[in-house]
Design an enzyme around this catalytic site. Structure first.
Site, PDB file in Angstrom:
ATOM      1  N   GLU A   1       0.816  -1.219   0.000  1.00  0.00           N
ATOM      2  CA  GLU A   1       0.000   0.000   0.000  1.00  0.00           C
ATOM      3  C   GLU A   1       0.847   1.265   0.000  1.00  0.00           C
ATOM      4  OE1 GLU A   1      -3.730   0.068   2.524  1.00  0.00           O
ATOM      5  OE2 GLU A   1      -2.775  -1.745   3.303  1.00  0.00           O
TER       6      GLU A   1
ATOM      7  N   ASP B   1      31.607  -8.906 -11.956  1.00  0.00           N
ATOM      8  CA  ASP B   1      31.737  -7.449 -11.935  1.00  0.00           C
ATOM      9  C   ASP B   1      33.185  -6.996 -12.141  1.00  0.00           C
ATOM     10  OD1 ASP B   1      31.179  -4.792 -11.567  1.00  0.00           O
ATOM     11  OD2 ASP B   1      30.475  -4.984  -9.504  1.00  0.00           O
TER      12      ASP B   1
ATOM     13  N   ASP C   1      22.237  -8.690 -11.947  1.00  0.00           N
ATOM     14  CA  ASP C   1      22.309  -8.317 -10.532  1.00  0.00           C
ATOM     15  C   ASP C   1      21.533  -7.030 -10.274  1.00  0.00           C
ATOM     16  OD1 ASP C   1      23.032  -8.658  -7.896  1.00  0.00           O
ATOM     17  OD2 ASP C   1      25.169  -8.837  -8.314  1.00  0.00           O
ATOM     18  N   MET C   2      21.254  -6.787  -8.986  1.00  0.00           N
ATOM     19  CA  MET C   2      20.520  -5.583  -8.565  1.00  0.00           C
ATOM     20  C   MET C   2      20.839  -5.380  -7.089  1.00  0.00           C
ATOM     21  SD  MET C   2      17.584  -4.100  -7.187  1.00  0.00           S
ATOM     22  CE  MET C   2      16.335  -2.924  -7.661  1.00  0.00           C
TER      23      MET C   2
ATOM     24  N   CYS D   1      19.581 -12.128  -9.799  1.00  0.00           N
ATOM     25  CA  CYS D   1      20.331 -11.902  -8.561  1.00  0.00           C
ATOM     26  C   CYS D   1      19.982 -10.509  -8.067  1.00  0.00           C
ATOM     27  CB  CYS D   1      21.833 -12.021  -8.815  1.00  0.00           C
ATOM     28  SG  CYS D   1      22.864 -11.728  -7.359  1.00  0.00           S
TER      29      CYS D   1
ATOM     30  N   ASP E   1      11.704 -14.404  -6.549  1.00  0.00           N
ATOM     31  CA  ASP E   1      10.245 -14.448  -6.591  1.00  0.00           C
ATOM     32  C   ASP E   1       9.779 -15.093  -7.881  1.00  0.00           C
ATOM     33  OD1 ASP E   1       9.816 -12.234  -8.689  1.00  0.00           O
ATOM     34  OD2 ASP E   1      10.944 -11.153  -7.165  1.00  0.00           O
TER      35      ASP E   1
ATOM     36  N   GLU F   1      41.899 -31.282  -3.314  1.00  0.00           N
ATOM     37  CA  GLU F   1      40.635 -30.566  -3.535  1.00  0.00           C
ATOM     38  C   GLU F   1      40.245 -30.599  -5.007  1.00  0.00           C
ATOM     39  OE1 GLU F   1      40.331 -27.108  -0.198  1.00  0.00           O
ATOM     40  OE2 GLU F   1      42.070 -26.982  -1.538  1.00  0.00           O
TER      41      GLU F   1
END
Length: 727
Positions: A277, A367, A478-479, A524, A532, A612
């Site tokens: 709202e 980046d 990305d954001m 991202c 979502d 590894e």
């Protein structure tokens, strides 16, 4: 038929494979909600009760009948102005500046297939897989209409809801609140299940009894947020993973939202999902309309696991799109935690060669590759390849990486701008800044006004000019901050800007996926800040969290799994000690947790041991062995990592012939007790063989008594069983 109209009873019934949803047009034209639950036939209007409610008012149409009140009747689309004082789904400010909407039934129609929403993500289906119900309500005084849309996917036990507000008045109205999904329950006691968090610790599971008053979660951040996820569950008190009734709502939207649950004065429960709202007042001139995003709803009478599986199937197959929605995703190495901003083209190629030698399939340059971008303080918005830093063109770098047998991916953050950038110096008015005020900074950056088409178009063209330089097969979108200082110079109302921003984002993404259908986009937002259902329509996987610590990830991926499929969860093996927590964990544990998602790596391969590297080769082979099962199998939560000693989960093939059970120890003590892991989803009283040991197990015993997890020496030890049906 999935949708049935009974003219005698004036009921509209929506059937799925296992559920029934029913509404009724009453004698005054109100659209009442009757039932949503286990599949049932007949008319359920006997659930409605009428008696004098005292101070609960009565519509004028009811005359002297004091037993009829909208303040107590269950409704499909409750609005402010009808004498219902509970929290409404709709608030409209009329041309005369009054707040009132008295929506009554006008018409309905039933259509083949699933409705689509222009400019918005939505579940899709073929004509033979779904039906659509349109119900038109009208306020006969103002002329404003509300078109309720219901999509029914019977095989998935899913019903979707959306609403369109159409201004049929002679003046401008303002939509102040809009929740496309409302569920009124006339009786019962329920719990409200939500998923809270923060940056790097998203979607923690929370279960609270629904009490008198209103419990509300939401986001004012312009995105769905790290803090609360736009998906909720209403469950009976005794509901478990395996039994009991529960209802889910997942908002197919990537902006601000709110969900409300509460008991009214008569102990009836109302659950709502819709726009936030705050800062929302959407103007509509005569003839204009506002289409809401949709809400995915599902019901299970068999507990939370079945409810999650309903949502997983629907999202994976009827919300995600494109080449990668069903195929196994490539195993990638992301450069971020390996080098952050400190890299050259030569160091990237060295890292990529190590990845290729280990069997990794894709290299992602994160980046720092563009403009003057050597820290997070500058360069955003200047989408020009820094060829001096790379030592070559982007096309040449991609060709060299492709020659190693690797796919190439790239990081972008199109919605943002640094003040220290050529773009901002040229167009300072393109960022969200309120005139006369200094803006709020976050991560040294501002947000571009994507509610303005010319800005979206400019950034889209800049990004495409980068992608066209070589064989890019993956994008990390990305954001990295929340929205603030909301002001748009071109908007006729600042109350529309946040929603128009999301529409601009969706327009950009829609054009991108159409122009580059073979590129896999991973969403991202500082990790899981925009995880979502809306983003899944464009990006079939989303970086689950910036936190790659596997023990924290047990909680994060546990909460995420209630709504979203494993195929959507971006998960990587990172360094130990972990860069976010400093925790030391075995490489085997990091691999097992990451395998419960889309799987990849995020560490400097040049700095790890040969042991590894051998473990990475083993993990890659293991993942490829089980990837299809992980991506498409039925998901079961076997423990709660927030409270239990172990984090355990399971993937079961749809035909029940195969199951993968994975466990990670969380809490370790001397002389440790034994935990028994109860296996789920297998054929009853059948024999299953553990492919590692050859031991045969009875499935009923596995589910009732469980299988003991070996007590292993050391912290955070993993273990798994792979069971196959003996036929």
């Amino acid at each position: 038929m999935s949708i049935i109209y009974d003219d005698m009873q004036r009921t509209i019934t929506l059937h799925t494979k296992n559920t029934t949803y029913q509404m009724q047009i009453d004698r005054f034209g109100f659209l009442l909600h009757l039932y949503y639950g286990k599949k049932a036939d007949g008319c359920m209007d006997y659930l409605l009760t009428y008696y004098d409610r005292g101070f609960s008012g009565n519509p004028y149409d009811a005359g002297n009948d004091k037993t009829y009140s909208m303040d107590s009747l269950p409704q499909e689309f409750p609005s402010l102005g009808t004498g219902d004082y509970r929290t409404p789904a709709c608030i409209i400010k009329n041309p005369d500046r009054t707040y009132c909407s008295d929506f009554r039934y006008e018409s309905h129609c039933i259509k083949k297939g699933k409705y689509a929403l222009k400019g918005l993500p939505a579940v899709y289906a073929d004509d033979d897989e779904a039906q659509t119900l349109e119900v038109v309500l009208i306020d006969r005084v103002s002329g404003v209409r509300a078109m309720l849309l219901y999509g029914v996917l019977p095989e998935y036990d899913v019903i979707t809801r959306s609403v369109q507000i159409i201004n049929g008045s002679e003046g401008r109205i303002s939509v102040k609140k809009l929740a496309p999904a409302c569920l009124d329950m006339v009786g019962g006691d329920y719990d409200f299940l939500t998923f809270y968090g923060r940056h790097a610790m998203e979607r923690n599971f929370q279960r609270m009894p629904v009490g008198h008053g209103v419990q509300k979660i939401g986001s004012l951040r312009g995105t769905s947020s790290h803090q609360y996820n736009p998906a909720v569950i209403l469950a009976e008190h005794e509901t478990t993973e395996d039994a009991g009734g529960c209802w889910a709502m997942s908002f197919v939207y990537s902006g601000g939202f709110q969900s409300e649950a509460g008991k009214d004065q008569y102990s009836q429960t109302r659950l709502l999902m819709g726009f936030s709202e705050e800062q929302f007042a959407y103007p509509l001139h005569p003839g204009e309309s506002l289409q809401s995003p949709e809400v995915i709803m599902s019901y299970s009478s068999e507990g939370l696991a079945k409810l999650s599986q309903n949502l997983h199937r629907c999202m994976r197959t009827h919300l995600c799109r494109g080449k990668y929605k069903e195929v196994v995703r490539p195993i990638l190495l992301n450069s971020w935690e390996a080098s952050y901003f400190d890299f050259t083209g030569e160091s990237l190629l060295k890292l990529a060669q190590e990845a290729a030698d280990l069997g990794i399939e894709m290299f992602v340059m994160d980046d720092g590759w563009f403009g003057n971008r050597d820290s997070d303080m500058r360069g955003l918005g200047d989408w020009k390849v820094n060829e001096k830093k790379l030592g070559c063109t982007l096309g040449e770098l991609i060709s060299k990486i492709n020659a190693m047998g690797l796919k190439f991916g790239i990081w972008i953050e199109p919605e943002m701008v640094n003040e220290d950038s050529d773009l901002y110096r040229e167009h300072p008015d393109w960022a969200f800044v309120i005139p006369g005020r200094r803006p709020n900074r976050s991560r040294h950056q501002l947000v571009l006004d994507f509610s303005r088409k010319e800005i979206v178009d400019y950034i889209y063209d800049e990004i495409c000019s980068v992608l066209d330089q070589g064989n890019v097969e993956y994008i990390k979108w990305d954001m990295n901050r929340s929205l603030a200082d909301i002001y748009s110079a071109t908007a006729d109302s600042q109350g529309r800007v946040l929603h128009d921003y999301v529409l601009g984002l969706y327009d950009f993404l829609e054009r991108l996926v159409n122009r580059y259908p073979n590129i896999l986009i991973e969403g991202c937002s500082g990790g899981g800040g925009r995880f979502d259902a809306g983003m899944l329509y464009y990006t079939p996987q989303i970086w689950c969290s910036d936190n790659t610590d596997p023990i924290d990830r047990l909680r994060i991926q546990y909460g995420t799994s209630f709504i979203y499929p494993a195929s959507s969860m971006g998960a990587h093996v990172s360094a130990s000690p972990n860069h976010q927590t400093g925790r030391i964990t075995p490489m085997e544990t990091r691999g097992m947790v990451a395998m419960a998602g889309t799987f990849g790596y995020e560490l400097n391969l040049n700095e790890i041991s040969e042991e590894e590297k051998d473990e990475i080769r083993r993990q890659i082979a293991e993942y490829k062995k089980y990837a299809a099962l992980v991506q498409r199998g039925l998901y079961y939560r076997l423990t709660n990592p927030q409270t239990d000693n172990q984090g355990a989960w399971e993937f079961v093939s749809e035909d029940q012939k195969e199951a993968l059970v994975q466990v990670v120890g969380i809490r370790k003590h001397a002389n440790m007790t034994v935990d028994y892991i109860k296996v789920k989803g297998l054929k009853e009283n059948a024999m299953y063989r553990d492919t590692e040991t050859g031991i045969l197990y009875n499935s009923t015993a596995l589910s009732e008594a469980g299988v003991p997890k070996p007590v292993l020496h050391g912290e955070y030890q993993p273990y798994q069983w792979h069971f196959v049906l003996e036929e």
